[in-house]
Design an enzyme around this catalytic site. Structure first.
Site, PDB file in Angstrom:
ATOM      1  N   ASP A 253     -47.974  14.870   8.492  1.00 43.15           N
ATOM      2  CA  ASP A 253     -48.739  13.637   8.310  1.00 43.15           C
ATOM      3  C   ASP A 253     -48.756  13.286   6.823  1.00 43.15           C
ATOM      4  OD1 ASP A 253     -51.322  12.274  10.148  1.00 43.15           O
ATOM      5  OD2 ASP A 253     -51.173  11.916   7.992  1.00 43.15           O
TER       6      ASP A 253
ATOM      7  N   ASP B  21     -46.259   7.192   9.675  1.00 42.61           N
ATOM      8  CA  ASP B  21     -46.597   8.257   8.727  1.00 42.61           C
ATOM      9  C   ASP B  21     -46.823   9.606   9.381  1.00 42.61           C
ATOM     10  OD1 ASP B  21     -48.895   7.579  10.036  1.00 42.61           O
ATOM     11  OD2 ASP B  21     -50.173   7.734   8.275  1.00 42.61           O
ATOM     12  N   GLU B  22     -46.339   9.823  10.589  1.00 41.83           N
ATOM     13  CA  GLU B  22     -46.547  11.129  11.184  1.00 41.83           C
ATOM     14  C   GLU B  22     -45.497  11.445  12.244  1.00 41.83           C
ATOM     15  OE1 GLU B  22     -50.042  11.516  13.705  1.00 41.83           O
ATOM     16  OE2 GLU B  22     -50.352   9.367  13.552  1.00 41.83           O
TER      17      GLU B  22
END
Length: 355
Positions: free
Chosen positions: A9, A107-108
């Site tokens: 993350d 974002d992950e």
DNA sequence: TCTGGGGTCCTAGGACCC
DNA sequence: TCTGGGGTCCTAGGACCC
């Protein structure tokens, strides 16, 4: 070697991307949202740590953020920039030998791997992402996707944290159910109505009570969440979108059928471009209307599978007939659902995008 | 203070059919 | 007094996540 799920993350992803290209913003209060004008309708997408200290958080109206952090720098959302940075990050993850990558969002991602030393792998992923993109990240390590995802929260920022069957209840048991991924404010309240407020209470709750409250599918699933159970492997198969949509909140409410039709036609054209890029036919058209002050309605219609832009546009405009002509309109949206490709698998557990 | 945009999945209820 | 009933499709709304 045991199989692990790592949840990678990026820290403060959007704010970090903005600071990278504007180094003078480092250490300042930065708020990204809407068109970057805090006098407009819009909400905060991301706030830097400095802005968070002033009480600014995601989802907050920009006007409120401006009041709390009057000295903050407000920036517009630049989706292409974040997509480009995200692709770089995912490419780095995929370049690591022997791992499988399941992208969850900008974002992950979940990274699956068999290793005797998952912490070493986690550090390696962080270092390689940092070296290639100058972005910092946190990694949660778990024996299920659920535990890996929750573990990340304990590692923020820039850390690594491991959560497995062995320490799950020791770490999470006394915490509120709201901290579980997939349990929001409504479900939290409904659980509390049955005296279930902590993770361990959920883990040991009477299954019949949960089925009675949430149904035969979600009831057992919430109990599993309480136990930290879930998929043990990541799914690296390419993402197949179910549909696409476009919506627009107007800075000033609009009214009048002609204006509504004009806006809907523009939205449909934009969504059709996204759909055309996938080559699958449209099977359902839904019009979303948000009236002032904030009453939202949707009107949908199934259609015979079609690639015909005019047919889809015509259906959307037909649905405009269901809009109340006497009420000011704050938002319009168009959603197009596509036929699933041949052989696409259907989920077997409740899956919110990524589970 | 006044509430974005883009997604996914689940559930309830009515229509319809045998 | 009687009010069938189960399965499936469709639609609207709800909930959640990033």
């Amino acid at each position: 070697m045991p199989a692990w799920v790592l949840h990678v993350d990026l820290d403060q992803f959007i704010a970090a991307v903005e600071v990278l290209r504007r180094p003078e913003l480092a250490g300042r209060q930065v708020v990204v949202g809407g068109r970057g004008d805090p006098t407009e309708r819009g909400v905060v997408a991301t706030a830097s740590y400095e802005a968070r200290e002033r009480g600014v958080g995601s989802g907050m109206p920009l006007r409120v953020a401006a009041r709390r952090a009057p000295d903050a720098v407000f920036l517009p959302v630049d989706k292409p920039a974040y997509e480009a940075a995200s692709e770089q990050v995912m490419a780095v993850l995929r370049s690591v030998p022997g791992v499988q990558v399941q992208v969850l969002g900008w974002d992950e991602a979940f990274v699956g791997a068999s290793t005797d030393d998952p912490e070493a792998l986690a550090r390696r992923l962080q270092e390689e992402v940092l070296a290639a993109t100058r972005l910092h990240s946190t990694v949660g390590i778990g024996d299920t996707t659920v535990r890996a995802k929750v573990a990340t929260g304990f590692g923020k920022p820039r850390g690594v944290f491991r959560l497995t069957r062995e320490n799950w209840l020791a770490v999470m048991g006394g915490r509120p159910t709201r901290e579980l991924w997939g349990i929001g404010p409504k479900v939290t309240a409904r659980l509390a109505g049955h005296g279930i407020t902590t993770v361990s209470e959920l883990a040991t709750a009477d299954p019949e009570v949960l089925v009675g409250e949430f149904g035969p599918r979600m009831g057992p699933w919430y109990r599993q969440l309480g136990r930290g159970e879930g998929a043990r492997e990541v799914d690296p198969s390419p993402w197949v979108a179910r549909g696409h949509s476009r919506e627009r909140t107007f800075q000033e409410d609009i009214s009048g059928t002609a204006r509504v039709r004009e806006e809907v036609a523009g939205l449909v054209a934009a969504v059709l471009d996204d759909v055309a890029a996938e080559g699958r036919p449209v099977v359902r058209v839904t019009l979303k209307v948000r009236y002032a002050p904030f009453l939202t309605r949707s009107h949908g219609r199934k259609v015979a599978p079609t690639h015909d832009r005019e047919a889809v546009t015509g259906t959307a405009l037909d649905l405009v007939d269901r809009v109340d002509p006497g009420r000011p309109v704050r938002l319009l949206g168009v959603h197009l659902e596509m036929a699933l490709p041949e052989g696409a698998r259907e989920g077997t557990t409740p899956t919110r995008g990524a589970w």
